[in-house]
Enzyme design. Structure first.
Site, short mmCIF file in Angstrom:
data_model
loop_
_atom_site.label_atom_id
_atom_site.label_comp_id
_atom_site.label_asym_id
_atom_site.label_seq_id
_atom_site.Cartn_x
_atom_site.Cartn_y
_atom_site.Cartn_z
CE1 TYR A 18 -4.36 2.05 0.61
CE2 TYR A 18 -2.49 3.71 2.02
CZ TYR A 18 -3.81 3.82 1.13
OH TYR A 18 -4.39 3.92 1.07
CG HIS A 22 -0.96 5.25 -2.28
ND1 HIS A 22 -1.38 4.30 -1.47
CD2 HIS A 22 -2.72 6.74 -1.58
CE1 HIS A 22 -2.26 3.94 -1.89
NE2 HIS A 22 -3.35 5.92 -2.17
CE1 TYR A 41 -7.09 12.12 0.89
CE2 TYR A 41 -6.75 11.22 -1.99
CZ TYR A 41 -7.09 11.28 -0.49
OH TYR A 41 -8.19 10.18 -0.54
CD1 TRP A 76 -7.03 5.01 -5.75
CD2 TRP A 76 -5.15 4.70 -7.65
NE1 TRP A 76 -5.79 5.19 -5.18
CE2 TRP A 76 -5.11 4.63 -6.03
CE3 TRP A 76 -3.88 4.26 -8.33
CZ2 TRP A 76 -3.69 5.05 -5.69
CZ3 TRP A 76 -2.92 4.69 -8.27
CH2 TRP A 76 -2.02 4.93 -6.54
#
Length: 106
Positions: A18, A22, A41, A76
């Site tokens: 993960y 990212h 964000y 995504w």
């Protein structure tokens, strides 16, 4: 500007991947988020898999709807769904339930 915070849970056995995903978010995904009104964000990941998301936007419902209309978001979300616990059949972006802000110091 609306501030939005949400929680999700990343599977313990997928934490490293993960983080890797990212570190190299697709440029077209970044562009879509920005165009849809997602600003400032951030995602924060705890070692037990707790994921805290934060963003600022003029209208969260409109920003989510704008992302839902993009092909890149569909791709995504499909790729990321297996990283999360307890989605109950929802896509990760559909499982984001904003927390209620109870205090803010500007």
């Amino acid at each position: 500007m609306q501030r939005v915070c949400f929680l999700l849970k990343v599977r313990q056995d997928r934490l490293a991947e993960y983080r890797e995903r990212h570190a190299v978010v697709w440029p077209e995904m970044l562009e879509a988020l920005s165009t849809a009104g997602w600003h400032n964000y951030s995602l924060f990941l705890r070692e037990d898999g707790l994921l805290v998301g934060y963003l600022e936007t003029e209208d969260f419902a409109a920003a989510r709807a704008a992302m839902a209309e993009t092909d890149v978001n569909a791709r995504w979300q499909a790729e990321m769904a297996d990283f999360f616990e307890a989605l109950d059949g929802a896509k990760p972006d559909e499982a984001m339930k904003p927390l209620t802000e109870v205090f803010h110091l500007a």
